[in-house]
Design a protein around this motif. Structure first.
Motif: not given
Lengths: 170, 100, 643, 355
Positions: D264-268, D274-275, D303-309
């Motif tokens: 889910m974090s990856s999709i977001g 902006g991946g 880094a972006k994924v970790y923000i979601f996590m």
């Protein structure tokens, strides 16, 4: 050769899974086999360059319709009836009719003559992407049926709610 | 190259299996699933026609078939639920009020 | 679209509005819609009259009603001289009677219903007279018959009223049957039902014959007589006159409008409208003349001894209708229509006066129980007196001119039976004067013979009733002045306008006689009229005991007359009872009991037997049905593919 | 090196066959890398969660196993692996066995279409986004099956709840992504990222704020995380659908859930943030960045994924649980209409040429 091998696997799996679906006594197992069956059919669609249809097959059929089935099966929870007879009517007569129909239809296949080839060759679809090509067709030539389809869904939603809603006891 | 006939034969076979299920099973949910099976069989043949005739109309048709299948499932299952509420069974051979 | 099309459709609109909204919304105001609509029609009719006076003839199709191969009928309107006279008569009488009804029907539970029927009637009557083809005429013809049925049976909770309605309807069927056949023959002969081509081609077929049941029948005679059947029914001529006196069960305005002024004259109108056909058949004309003459005498004699106020006027109507047919029968269509036109005024007036009397007497109709009403209701008395003078043929009043015209035409015309019918006509004129004044004297003069409460209740009618009386009275006096015969007109410098006016449609036969003869005929008719009045005065004012003595002395004659020649009883014996016997013994006993019952019960029991076998297939199990379906598919596919 | 392998293979089985075999081998390597990386990642995600929550609650979290408790995940894994495998007597055995596999494998399969950096994706298919949706809807089977097959009321109720929740929110989530599809004009995730890179803001979260909001809320429900963790509400249903599971089967659910969070974090990240790319205006400011090899960009992606996590953990630590009817009301009466509004808006703006 490889293609035929692939097809052979899929066809075999599909037929076996179909048989399993209609013969299992436990509806839950039927649903599970059906799930697998839908994946194989989706694979067959991918094989036929219909990736959008394959995705829809999984999302709608497997993800929505079959889950609905599963829900209903679970809600009714007929476990104690599993020991009962599973066949209504006589299966041999049904078998002969179905087999006869199959023989007739396959026999008729021999006289099939392909029609004229359309504008969407595999390369054309690939260059445009399947989703876009299909979307164009849906929103132009088939716009009216498309809108009708939305109405059908609306009616189904309303109908399902009305039918399944428990009457409030006052 | 797989000939079109193979697909059509496969489709016919799946269709017949679905039909067999519909004709013999007494569990109404499985009968329903047999109907879905028949619809899928038709979809297979539509997609393969589409592929071999290089025309996307088959896909459009499949799209509509799936739509109708979804609507049918929703309504049909709602009917099954209300049937079950009244009869406490999902077996068609106990739903024979229309008997002559 | 021509605005004259509105003439019939305004009343139709009023009908629709009243019948839909009358019960809930309009209620006591229902009359406004109808009166406005009919008054509008009247205005348009006057405009149409102006148009026609300027020499225009209006003929247009509004809407194609049916089209089948060569057969085409449309809703179309023809306004010529004949139509316009009828239009004036119908719309004028209708308007006045609508207004009269406001007072007369006040407080009735079916107020809106009454007005909607009245409007529907007006619509049908206007469709009838304005038609430009036979089928629309027939439509209007049946429409007025239907409304007549509704209105006679208006007080349907009263058995005599609903019976009278049924009687009128059924008796009219006999005539309409002939009329319908007549229209078939017209279509068969001419290939169209439009007036114009039919009448223009009629003369070329004057000598044609038609093989009917092995006899060669003169075609024009056949058509004319068949059409005349309709006239007999609608205009209450012998032998179908029996319904009209009974029709007096309806409300009095209905009697005035439908059963005196308009609908019953439709038969005369039909004969006049088809004059090109009638003129081609001497036999038919003779039949018309003799029917008219005999009916007029017959009805007049019955009228002599009746005691029911409205019935006397009803027989008078039958008698006067006979007069009109007499005129048509001798070829004097103009005179017939002229009499129709004047008669409409004074006869409507008579009926409305009768209604006014009834209103005052609380529904009492027996003139033997009245008397001395002139003291209480002066307007009614005055107007009724004038109407009676008019019908008796007192010079200067409307009735005089038209009656004189008829008698002179009968006397001087070319008809072989002319002299004979003239003699009957003169006799009837005498009788008419007598019974009209017998009515006046018994009702308005002498002592009051009713109960005390009735006397206490006596009063003049409200304004909405007396005003139409006065207006119609003007008509009863002056309507005849458009047809002053040349004999008098030359001296005072006026023409016989109506004869000239009608000439393009109906022709104008010249009388074969000198001015001297005409003068003699006129004087005789005046003399018999005065004699009738005098005799009535003698018998009912000077020697009031005389009528009873006469009745005692000539008991047999009196009985026959009082019982209307036993016609109803005769019909009852030769038609009604056999019909009932047949219905009871043959239809119920044999046809229904043994044939229809057998079929009705036999078919179901056969089906039941079959189905009790078939129901075993219906297991109620879905799979069995599906299996059968699948078998069917298998068979069909196999046949389709492997053939 | 690859070419020499190819020519060697070609000499044995012929040119076309050699290409194919090579392709398969490369794909297999990619799969191994992705699954291995993900599992490692998931293992440390649990550790990280415990740490984050502990610190938020002013505790210390795992500390004993290894320095800073860094080996704690392995200890947990070993414990679960060797635990007794208990199967309830009333269970429907085949399905009971199958359910965690379905759940876990559907999560892992979804990984196959995720691009981690430019060019690195197991299967670069054109309907990638739809594939992700399909796989996440498949997870519902695992849940509902496990709940039903255990023959326990708690499990059953948890399964039903979870399934209906997942299905309901899937609609909202799918619809929220439609705006992105409209803007990018593609369902291929790589293409979507490229489209974002070329978009003025550099990511779609700004114009698609409505879609992003819906996606964000639906994300929690889809993964059965707080505040929408009703299926496993321990105070009501013990552990929900996996109450009866133990040992390694339980571990599969556990891993599946964390993999789902990762996906889910990856999709977001891919669709809204902006991946693996940085917005173009930053790239223009710092031109040397474009010289870097493509695999470096996985750092940005992670880094972006970790923000979601982190937000997942943060929300878990702070927000209370919703009631079930509130959950359904939010899904059907708020999120779906909002998502539909977003679809209509996006479509209109696209037609008017503003996107």
């Amino acid at each position: 050769m490889l293609q035929q091998l692939f097809f052979g696997y899929y066809a075999f799996a599909i037929i076996i899974l179909s048989l399993l679906v209609v013969t299992r006594s436990n509806p839950v197992h039927s649903v599970m086999w059906m799930l697998l069956l839908f994946f194989h059919i989706a694979g067959l669609y991918l094989f036929l360059n219909a990736e959008f249809i394959a995705a829809i097959q999984v999302i709608v059929y497997a993800g929505a319709i079959l889950v609905l089935f599963l829900f209903v099966v679970l809600l009714l929870n007929l476990r104690e009836e599993l020991s009962l007879r599973q066949v209504a009517g006589s299966w041999p007569s049904a078998f002969f009719i179905v087999a006869g129909l199959f023989v007739v239809v396959t026999a008729a296949l021999g006289s099939y003559v392909p029609g004229p080839v359309g504008a969407y060759s595999i390369a054309a679809v690939r260059s445009e992407t399947h989703v876009k090509a299909l979307g164009k067709l849906l929103y132009t030539e088939y716009l009216f049926p498309f809108e009708i389809a939305s109405l059908v869904l609306l009616v189904a939603v309303v109908g399902a709610v009305v039918l399944a809603k428990r009457k409030l006891r006052s | 190259m797989v000939p079109l006939h193979w697909y059509l034969t496969l489709s016919a076979a799946v269709f017949m299996i679905g039909m067999f299920g519909f004709l013999t099973r007494r569990n109404i949910i499985i009968m329903f699933m047999s109907v879905e099976l028949m619809l899928n069989a038709v979809n297979i043949s539509l997609v393969s026609f589409s592929h071999y005739l290089q025309d996307l109309r088959g896909h459009v048709l499949v799209f509509f078939v799936i739509t109708v299948a979804a609507a049918e499932a929703a309504i049909g299952l709602a009917i099954i639920i209300s049937l079950f509420r009244n009869k406490q069974t999902a077996h068609v051979d106990e739903m024979n009020e229309m008997k002559g | 679209m021509n605005s004259y099309a509105l003439i019939p459709f305004l009343p139709l609109a009023a009908f629709v509005i009243n019948i839909l909204f009358g019960r809930k919304y309009l209620k006591e105001n229902a009359h406004w819609v109808s009166i406005l609509a009919v008054a509008g029609s009247w205005v348009l009719a006057v405009m149409a009259l102006m148009d026609v006076l300027n020499g225009n003839k209006i003929n247009f199709d509004l809407y194609t009603w049916m089209l089948s191969g060569g057969f085409k009928v449309s809703v179309g309107f023809l306004i010529d001289q004949l139509t316009v006279v009828m239009l004036i008569v119908v719309t004028t009488c209708s308007t006045l009677i609508h207004i009269y009804s406001v007072g007369y029907m006040h407080g009735d539970t079916g107020y809106y219903r009454f007005f909607s029927y009245l409007s529907l009637f007006t619509f049908s009557m206007l469709m009838l007279v304005m038609a430009n083809n036979f089928l629309q005429l027939y439509f209007g013809w049946e429409g007025v018959g239907l409304c007549s049925y509704f209105l006679i049976g208006y007080y349907f909770d009263k058995k005599s009223a609903s019976d009278a309605g049924k009687k009128a309807f059924i008796v009219n069927r006999f005539g309409d049957f002939g009329f319908g056949l007549g229209i078939f023959v017209v279509f068969l002969t001419f290939g169209t039902v439009y007036y114009e081509p039919v009448f223009s081609q009629a003369s070329s077929l004057a000598e044609a014959t038609y093989n009917f049941l092995g006899y060669d029948v003169h075609l024009m005679t056949l058509i004319a007589l068949l059409l005349f059947c309709g006239s007999i029914g609608k205009s209450a001529q012998i032998p179908l006159h029996v319904w009209l006196p009974d029709a007096m069960e309806g409300p009095t305005p209905v009697s005035a409008l439908i059963h005196a002024a308009t609908m019953v004259t439709a038969g005369v109108f039909l004969v006049a409208r088809c004059s090109p056909i009638f003129s081609l058949s001497e036999t038919a004309l003779m039949v018309v003349a003799l029917t008219g003459a005999i009916t007029s005498l017959f009805a007049a004699t019955i009228g002599l001894v009746q005691n029911d106020l409205k019935r006397i006027i009803a027989y008078s109507t039958v008698s006067q209708l006979g007069y009109m047919f007499l005129a048509c029968g001798v070829g004097a269509y103009t005179a017939g229509i002229f009499h129709l036109y004047t008669h409409a005024f004074f006869k409507a007036l008579l009926f409305l006066c009768a209604g006014s009397v009834m209103h005052a007497m609380g529904g009492e109709l027996d003139i033997q129980k009245m008397g001395n009403l002139k003291k209480y209701m002066p307007i009614t008395y005055a107007t009724m007196l004038i109407a009676s003078f008019s019908i008796s043929g007192i010079p200067g009043l409307a009735g005089f001119f038209s009656k004189d015209e008829i008698l002179w035409m009968a006397y001087a015309g070319e008809s072989p039976v002319g002299k004979f019918v003239w003699a009957i006509g003169t006799l009837v004129a005498f009788l008419t004067a007598f019974y009209s004044f017998r009515l006046i004297f018994l009702t308005f003069h002498g002592k009051f013979r009713g109960t005390h409460e009735q006397e206490h209740h006596l009063h003049e009618s409200p304004k909405s009733m007396t005003i139409p009386l006065v207006l119609l009275c003007v008509g009863a006096v002056a309507a005849g002045w458009v047809g002053i015969p040349a004999l008098i007109g030359e001296n005072i410098g006026v023409h016989n306008y109506i004869a000239e006016f009608m000439k393009p449609v109906l022709g104008h036969p010249e009388g074969h006689g000198t001015h001297g003869e005409e003068m003699v005929v006129m004087l005789i008719s005046i003399a018999v009229g005065l004699a009738g009045i005098g005799l009535a005065y003698f018998m009912y004012i000077i020697r009031p005991e005389l009528p009873d003595r006469l009745a005692q002395q000539f008991q047999a004659v009196y009985r026959i007359l009082f019982n209307k020649y036993y016609v109803d009883e005769l019909y009852s014996f030769i038609i009604v009872r056999p019909a009932i016997w047949t219905a009871k013994n043959v239809l119920i006993g044999i046809t229904d009991g043994h044939i229809i019952e057998a079929v009705v019960n036999g078919v179901p029991s056969a089906i039941a037997a079959l189905s009790s076998g078939l129901r075993k297939i219906q297991t109620g199990l879905m799979q069995h049905y599906a299996t059968i379906m699948a078998t069917g598919i298998l068979i069909i596919v196999a046949i389709m593919l492997l053939r | 090196m690859i070419s020499s392998v190819t020519s060697f293979l070609a000499s044995i089985v012929g040119e076309p066959m050699a290409d194919m075999i090579l392709n398969i081998v490369i794909i297999l390597i990619k799969v191994a890398v992705v699954i291995g990386g993900t599992l490692l990642h998931v293992a440390y995600a649990t550790y990280w969660e415990r740490k984050v929550i502990a610190h938020m609650q002013l505790r210390l979290g795992p500390r004993e196993v290894g320095p800073y408790g860094l080996f704690q995940p392995f200890a947990d894994g070993i414990k679960l692996f060797f635990k007794e495998d208990i199967i309830p007597a009333d269970a429907d055995k085949p399905i009971f066995y199958l359910a965690p596999v379905i759940f876990f494998s559907s999560a892992l399969t979804a990984l196959s279409v995720l691009p981690f950096f430019d060019g690195f994706v197991v299967a670069n298919i054109n309907v990638g986004l739809l594939f992700l949706l399909a796989m996440s809807s498949l997870g519902a089977y695992g849940i509902v099956m496990s709940g039903w097959s255990a023959g326990s009321k708690y499990s059953f109720l948890g399964g039903l709840r979870s399934a209906s929740q997942v299905i309901s929110y899937e609609i909202a989530m799918g619809l929220s992504l439609v705006g992105v599809m409209i803007m990018a004009g593609s369902l291929n995730l790589t293409d979507i990222v490229h489209a974002q890179y070329n978009y003025p803001t550099g990511f779609y979260a700004i114009p698609q704020i409505l879609g992003f909001f819906v996606f964000f809320v639906a994300m929690f429900a889809e993964t059965n995380r707080l505040p929408f963790d009703l299926p496993e509400a321990e105070s009501e249903l013990v552990a929900g659908y996996f109450t009866e599971y133990s040992g390694f089967r339980f571990a599969m659910f556990f891993l599946g859930e964390y993999t789902g969070m990762l996906i889910m974090s990856s999709i977001g990240t891919l669709c809204f943030l902006g991946g693996w790319t940085l917005p173009k205006f930053i790239m223009d400011l710092l031109p040397f960045l474009s010289e870097l090899p493509s695999f470096v960009w996985i750092v940005v992606f992670l880094a972006k994924v970790y923000i979601f996590m982190f937000i997942f953990y943060w929300v878990r630590a702070t927000l209370p649980r919703y009631r079930y009817d509130q959950l359904m009301n939010i899904g059907w009466k708020l999120l779906i209409p909002l998502a539909l509004v977003n679809v209509v808006l996006s479509g209109t703006l696209k037609i008017m040429g503003w996107f």
